[in-house]
Design a protein around this motif. Structure first.
Motif, mmCIF file in Angstrom:
data_model
loop_
_atom_site.group_PDB
_atom_site.id
_atom_site.type_symbol
_atom_site.label_atom_id
_atom_site.label_comp_id
_atom_site.label_asym_id
_atom_site.label_seq_id
_atom_site.Cartn_x
_atom_site.Cartn_y
_atom_site.Cartn_z
ATOM 1 N N LEU A 70 -7.007 2.571 -3.794
ATOM 2 C CA LEU A 70 -6.313 1.931 -2.497
ATOM 3 C C LEU A 70 -5.872 0.508 -3.074
ATOM 4 O O LEU A 70 -6.508 -0.287 -3.353
ATOM 5 C CB LEU A 70 -7.469 1.781 -1.346
ATOM 6 N N TYR A 108 -5.964 7.322 -2.715
ATOM 7 C CA TYR A 108 -6.411 7.143 -1.175
ATOM 8 C C TYR A 108 -5.304 7.912 -0.603
ATOM 9 O O TYR A 108 -4.167 7.854 -0.799
ATOM 10 C CB TYR A 108 -6.204 5.628 -0.742
ATOM 11 N N PRO A 109 -5.583 8.710 0.502
ATOM 12 C CA PRO A 109 -6.852 8.753 1.466
ATOM 13 C C PRO A 109 -7.881 9.515 0.789
ATOM 14 O O PRO A 109 -9.029 9.986 1.508
ATOM 15 C CB PRO A 109 -6.373 8.782 2.709
ATOM 16 N N LYS A 137 0.891 -1.012 0.120
ATOM 17 C CA LYS A 137 0.180 0.136 -0.137
ATOM 18 C C LYS A 137 0.816 1.261 -0.093
ATOM 19 O O LYS A 137 0.748 2.145 -0.805
ATOM 20 C CB LYS A 137 -1.019 -0.064 1.091
ATOM 21 N N LEU A 190 1.264 3.663 -3.380
ATOM 22 C CA LEU A 190 0.604 4.882 -3.273
ATOM 23 C C LEU A 190 1.786 6.035 -3.449
ATOM 24 O O LEU A 190 1.800 6.870 -4.238
ATOM 25 C CB LEU A 190 0.045 5.313 -2.144
#
Length: 176
Positions: free
Chosen positions: A102, A95-96, A72, A76
């Protein structure tokens, strides 16, 4: 339930690795519960690969390349760099942020699978795919297990997936 339909297409392996059955499920960023269908999938299948092509990240994996939390952060960060370098080409939201992507898995072709975080209720999250070296997002209005069942039954055809996918060989290969 889509998991039952998925189980009919993708037999549960006899050896299950890192299924979190005896573990307490963590929250995502101390805020979001994992979707129930994903929890059920990981509990039944554990870490591994769907039809020698799709690898889902697992919060219980000790392998950094499939550990949900490690991947993650890495994915990201990588996608944020792309957006910062060329915001006119890479227009997706991560995300967020609201409706942010995500990461939840990858394919052998380098495509990235995402949950679309539509709300704080993870049961409402749908799926998206960003193809390898692409900037277009393909949105799929299904939860994870609905997506997998749809792809394996050929009800859902993903633009970035190979023409012959899935093959006749429907197996889940456990990660050991």
């Amino acid at each position: 339930m889509m998991l039952t339909a998925l189980n009919q297409q993708l037999p549960i392996p006899s050896a299950i690795h890192e299924n979190g059955k005896e573990e307490r499920w963590p929250l995502i960023d101390n805020k979001y519960a994992f979707p129930k269908d994903y929890i059920a999938f990981i509990t039944q299948y554990g870490s591994g690969q769907v039809v020698d092509f799709i690898t889902l990240f697992n919060p219980f994996s000790k392998n950094e390349y499939i550990n949900f939390f490690q991947q993650k952060e890495q994915i990201l960060e990588d996608f944020s760099s792309l957006i910062n370098d060329d915001p006119n080409y890479y227009r997706f939201v991560l995300y967020p942020k609201c409706n942010g992507l995500l990461p939840i898995g990858v394919t052998d072709n380098g495509d990235t699978l995402f949950w679309v975080v539509l709300s704080e209720n993870s049961e409402l999250w749908t799926m998206a795919i960003i193809p390898s070296r692409g900037s277009e997002v393909e949105f799929i209005a299904e939860n994870l297990t609905g997506f997998l069942e749809g792809v394996l039954s050929k009800r859902i055809r993903c633009q970035s997936f190979p023409e012959g996918f899935p093959s006749e060989k429907m197996i889940f290969s456990p990660e050991v």
